[in-house]
Design an enzyme around this catalytic site. Sequence first.
Site, PDB file in Angstrom:
ATOM      1  N   GLY A 165       0.827  -1.211   0.000  1.00 42.10           N
ATOM      2  CA  GLY A 165       0.000   0.000   0.000  1.00 42.10           C
ATOM      3  C   GLY A 165       0.860   1.259   0.000  1.00 42.10           C
ATOM      4  N   GLN A 166       0.187   2.410   0.026  1.00 43.85           N
ATOM      5  CA  GLN A 166       0.931   3.682  -0.022  1.00 43.85           C
ATOM      6  C   GLN A 166       1.971   3.786   1.097  1.00 43.85           C
ATOM      7  OE1 GLN A 166      -0.186   8.293  -0.260  1.00 43.85           O
ATOM      8  NE2 GLN A 166      -0.662   7.488   1.767  1.00 43.85           N
ATOM      9  N   ASP A 167       1.525   3.676   2.344  1.00 44.28           N
ATOM     10  CA  ASP A 167       2.435   3.897   3.470  1.00 44.28           C
ATOM     11  C   ASP A 167       3.461   2.773   3.572  1.00 44.28           C
ATOM     12  OD1 ASP A 167       0.769   5.990   3.900  1.00 44.28           O
ATOM     13  OD2 ASP A 167       0.112   5.398   5.909  1.00 44.28           O
TER      14      ASP A 167
ATOM     15  N   ASP B 102      -2.899 -12.975   4.925  1.00 44.81           N
ATOM     16  CA  ASP B 102      -4.110 -12.151   4.941  1.00 44.81           C
ATOM     17  C   ASP B 102      -4.415 -11.800   6.392  1.00 44.81           C
ATOM     18  OD1 ASP B 102      -6.989 -11.409   4.794  1.00 44.81           O
ATOM     19  OD2 ASP B 102      -6.729 -12.023   2.713  1.00 44.81           O
TER      20      ASP B 102
ATOM     21  N   LEU C 193      -0.297  -1.897   9.002  1.00 44.58           N
ATOM     22  CA  LEU C 193      -0.847  -0.922   8.049  1.00 44.58           C
ATOM     23  C   LEU C 193      -1.938  -1.531   7.173  1.00 44.58           C
ATOM     24  CD1 LEU C 193       2.463   0.765   6.775  1.00 44.58           C
ATOM     25  CD2 LEU C 193       1.180   1.196   8.862  1.00 44.58           C
ATOM     26  N   ALA C 194      -2.048  -2.842   7.129  1.00 48.18           N
ATOM     27  CA  ALA C 194      -3.037  -3.477   6.242  1.00 48.18           C
ATOM     28  C   ALA C 194      -4.445  -3.131   6.703  1.00 48.18           C
ATOM     29  CB  ALA C 194      -2.850  -4.992   6.247  1.00 48.18           C
ATOM     30  N   ALA C 195      -5.298  -2.833   5.743  1.00 45.76           N
ATOM     31  CA  ALA C 195      -6.707  -2.515   6.049  1.00 45.76           C
ATOM     32  C   ALA C 195      -7.472  -2.350   4.757  1.00 45.76           C
ATOM     33  CB  ALA C 195      -6.790  -1.206   6.842  1.00 45.76           C
TER      34      ALA C 195
ATOM     35  N   SER D 160      -9.046   0.406   3.397  1.00 47.13           N
ATOM     36  CA  SER D 160      -8.781   1.780   3.856  1.00 47.13           C
ATOM     37  C   SER D 160      -9.616   2.845   3.154  1.00 47.13           C
ATOM     38  CB  SER D 160      -7.295   2.101   3.678  1.00 47.13           C
ATOM     39  OG  SER D 160      -7.014   2.425   2.327  1.00 47.13           O
TER      40      SER D 160
ATOM     41  N   THR E 227      -6.711   6.419  12.779  1.00 48.77           N
ATOM     42  CA  THR E 227      -7.045   7.437  11.778  1.00 48.77           C
ATOM     43  C   THR E 227      -7.897   8.584  12.316  1.00 48.77           C
ATOM     44  OG1 THR E 227      -8.367   7.789   9.770  1.00 48.77           O
ATOM     45  CG2 THR E 227      -8.981   5.923  11.107  1.00 48.77           C
TER      46      THR E 227
ATOM     47  N   GLU F 215     -10.365   9.562  10.876  1.00 44.89           N
ATOM     48  CA  GLU F 215     -11.773   9.212  10.586  1.00 44.89           C
ATOM     49  C   GLU F 215     -12.503   8.741  11.845  1.00 44.89           C
ATOM     50  OE1 GLU F 215     -13.955   9.177   7.743  1.00 44.89           O
ATOM     51  OE2 GLU F 215     -12.492  10.674   7.118  1.00 44.89           O
TER      52      GLU F 215
ATOM     53  N   TYR G  91     -15.852   2.265   8.022  1.00 46.70           N
ATOM     54  CA  TYR G  91     -14.387   2.288   8.143  1.00 46.70           C
ATOM     55  C   TYR G  91     -13.978   2.915   9.484  1.00 46.70           C
ATOM     56  CZ  TYR G  91      -9.609   4.036   7.479  1.00 46.70           C
ATOM     57  OH  TYR G  91      -8.280   4.343   7.647  1.00 46.70           O
TER      58      TYR G  91
ATOM     59  N   LYS H 200     -12.045   1.099  12.560  1.00 45.52           N
ATOM     60  CA  LYS H 200     -10.759   1.616  13.051  1.00 45.52           C
ATOM     61  C   LYS H 200     -10.830   1.928  14.540  1.00 45.52           C
ATOM     62  CE  LYS H 200      -7.640   1.782   9.738  1.00 45.52           C
ATOM     63  NZ  LYS H 200      -6.312   1.182   9.862  1.00 45.52           N
TER      64      LYS H 200
END
Length: 350
Positions: A15-17, A63, A85-87, A89, A132, A134, A160, A164
């Site tokens: 992922g991004q991060d 997973d 970091l997996a989610a 998202s 997050t 969020e 989401y 979280k």
Amino acid sequence: MAETTKRALITGVAGQDGGHLAKLLHEKGYEVYGTIRGQMEASHPRYRQIKEEMPYINLVMADLLDLAALTRAMQEIKPDEVYNLAAISHVGYSFRDPILTADVTGKGVLHMLEAIRLAGLEKTIRFYQASTSEMYGGLEYNRPETGYTEEAAFHPRSPYGVAKLYGYWITKNYRENYGMYALSGILFNHEGERRGPEFVTRKITQSVARIKLGKQEHIELGNMDAKRDWGYAGDYVEGMWRMLQQDQPNDYVLATGETHSIREFCELAFKEIGVELTWQGSGVDETGVDASTGKTLLKINPEFFRPSEVDLLLGDPTKAETELGWKRAVDFPGLVKLMVEHDLKLEAGQ
Ligand code: NAP
Ligand code: F7E
């Protein structure tokens, strides 16, 4: 220059991060392990792509739904630091698939913590949970004067955000119950050249680049009024690492302390290609128009509206700045610029 010989495990490394963090930890001398999911083997194009870009990552198939695979990974790798970091998202997607989101983004955190305990590593591993902004609700529920702090009340507005919040509390709970070194980084939006195109900033910068190169006519977006505290992902992974280097585990907000609307992001992005974007109409009839040619470059598509929105996010990073010595380097115009420049090159095939 290498500073350590520690071992780190990053879930969601593709992922991004994950990409930013893997690079940072590799540069610090860590042995880096990263999980990907699916039934990939070394010949799979995605597997090959990750290894070509970041050959230093030891890829592990696991997973977040699979406690056995996670436990095996902990037993075999025995990491010093784990960054979860997996989610699932994407906030908009979480309304469409709330059960999978609860399982992965919420219960997946419990799987990680239990895998650490089952492997008997709860006294040695330092665990980072990707929490997050969020989890806060926006202005209707919680009005921050100078930004949300670690102490602000939570009122998530999406499946989401709710998932979280479970991850946040179960991490705190394991810290208190078992004395685990486990903490949350409460991160506000962070973007960059690795951001997925399903998120609004990257969608805008990709579209702007394509419009500039004559590959696309216009862009379609949803809610233009939302405001976000946007930073650069490369700066934020440094904050994640700093959190896990403290003597005691503690939760920290990472944010810029500024908030900007989707409209402002669009205006700056189009400015990067020499277009002054002006606004006409309102609501679903609002359009973004090129001031010099009169051409419509932006339209509203209700398909991208969400059942409920977080209207404004603004974080207060004082604690991270004071205790971790963390400070973002890239400002808002700098972020937009680097993303547009990156996408112009990418779309031009350079
Ligand atoms: P991202 O680009 O969406 O990456 C998430 C990763 O999780 C992806 O690589 C994805 O794998 C993986 N994943 C999804 N479901 C999985 C499963 N069932 N098992 C294992 N892996 C799974 O997210 P990001 O922007 O890097 O964010 C990293 C973390 O920080 C996420 O937990 C996100 O919720 C949180 N966060 C992000 C921000 C932000 O602004 N970026 C702010 C606050 C918190 P695939 O590639 O196979 O889909
Ligand atoms: O939306 C509005 C949308 O999807 C930002 C994730 O990393 O940050 C991210 O969540 C805003 C929202 O990010 C479109 O309605 C308008 O108000 O880029 P986004 P997000 O929802 O803020 C938080 C901190 C996370 O934790 C998440 O993992 O932009 N918006 N038009 C749009 N959004 C999208 N995606 N697409 C549009 O066309």
